[in-house]
Design a protein around this motif. Structure first.
Motif, PDB file in Angstrom:
ATOM      1  N   ASN A  16       0.786  -1.051   0.262  1.00 61.95           N
ATOM      2  CA  ASN A  16      -0.103  -0.131   0.080  1.00 61.95           C
ATOM      3  C   ASN A  16       0.882   1.374  -0.065  1.00 61.95           C
ATOM      4  O   ASN A  16       0.501   2.250  -0.773  1.00 61.95           O
ATOM      5  N   LYS A  19       2.101   1.408  -3.488  1.00 61.80           N
ATOM      6  CA  LYS A  19       1.259   1.157  -4.356  1.00 61.80           C
ATOM      7  C   LYS A  19       1.197  -0.376  -5.223  1.00 61.80           C
ATOM      8  O   LYS A  19       0.405  -0.605  -5.601  1.00 61.80           O
ATOM      9  N   LEU A  71      -2.954  -3.725  -3.897  1.00 64.95           N
ATOM     10  CA  LEU A  71      -4.131  -4.297  -3.272  1.00 64.95           C
ATOM     11  C   LEU A  71      -5.336  -4.225  -3.977  1.00 64.95           C
ATOM     12  O   LEU A  71      -5.564  -3.145  -4.927  1.00 64.95           O
ATOM     13  N   HIS A  76      -7.670  -3.307   0.716  1.00 60.26           N
ATOM     14  CA  HIS A  76      -7.623  -2.047   1.470  1.00 60.26           C
ATOM     15  C   HIS A  76      -8.385  -1.977   2.894  1.00 60.26           C
ATOM     16  O   HIS A  76      -7.896  -1.385   3.770  1.00 60.26           O
TER      17      HIS A  76
END
Lengths: 169, 169
Positions: A16, A19, A71, A76
């Motif tokens: 996360n 990314k 993700l 998330h």
DNA sequence: GCTGTCATGTAAGACGTTACATGATTAC
DNA sequence: GTAATCATGTAACGTCTTACATGACAGC
């Protein structure tokens, strides 16, 4: 019940933050950035990523020889839920979760600091109690000098940490 | 090479501190005294004690339903050698070894403190290096605020620990 | 040609936790 | 009598480390 796993959440958090990461890049992250607070070897990472893909926490994308993971919406959610779970006794959990907070205005930040403060204040009390219970006189100190040293050291450490937390709240 | 085991040495140290301990008593120690620095469950302790007896590190003595263990001459040697081994990166090793030093005049004490000081000074340097390398400008701090926080926290912690160590040398 | 890094994966074994299991004694 | 503690032990399971293994590509 089996012991609570954290590796998958760590992977979620790392992916996360950037990314998009490959298994190899994650293992590199552990050698540098996160390395001071958490570690996992590549032989854990690859199977774990595969499991996470199966659970639909991440999706992958092949680029040349590397496979990058991102993700999913589920991922998330899972990450966010885990971040909001109260801190347990695990010492490194605080650092780890903090590492995953990028934005200084994220309300989770304050929550984390408060949780940690509470935990540390309790621990401080506990250690102080231990000290006055175990080392009642100078004889006891003399007879268990090493124990006395680490106990007082631990107390000072908590004090220092508590001060630090208070200064950022 | 297999990962270095510490449990047997911990058991040696604990038994040595009290001269004589049963498996049950050791598991109780982990719930109280040493518990803040190390832990093992009884299902590890019993087999480990059996192994140590086989290796002649300890001898046992039955009293009623409990079996008490004491160090053999070999056990004392093994413990002493382990205590003198330089500290590795393992954070809790310092506390643990300190716990096994009863006498404030034991020359090992000074040695331990010096070793730990060296380790912590190196770590301090390293973390400072990381800080100035990763967070070159305010933008970087803003974009990775959590990471910045734990890194600066870790630095302060080392500083505090170093001060403490210096005050006892 | 060799070394190092990128990149991924599997297998064996050590380690540790939880749960299962038993039996004696002490305390209410 | 039943619950808690003393006291020891084994079994199942999961996790993590080390080692084994492969292949591509870059730099010297």
């Amino acid at each position: 019940m089996p012991k609570k796993r954290i590796l998958p959440y760590v992977l979620l958090g790392l992916i996360n933050n950037k990314k998009k990461l490959s298994g190899y890049q994650i293992s590199q992250e552990f050698k540098h950035e996160v390395g001071d607070f958490w570690h996992a070897s590549h032989s854990q990472i690859y199977p774990e990523l595969a499991r996470m893909k199966e659970d639909n926490w991440v999706k992958d994308e092949e680029e040349g020889k590397a496979t990058y993971y991102m993700l999913t919406t589920t991922g998330h959610e899972v990450l966010r839920n885990w971040m909001q779970e109260p801190l347990d006794g695990n010492e490194e959990m605080f650092s780890l979760k903090l590492y995953f907070i990028n934005d200084s205005t994220d309300p989770l930040l304050k929550k984390l600091l408060e949780q940690e403060l509470k935990l540390k204040q309790d621990k401080y009390e506990y250690l102080q109690g231990r000290l006055s219970k175990v080392f009642t006189d100078k004889e006891k100190i003399k007879a268990n000098f090493g124990h006395y040293l680490i106990l007082t050291r631990a107390i000072e450490r908590e004090k220092n940490h508590i001060e630090w937390l208070k200064n950022r709240l």
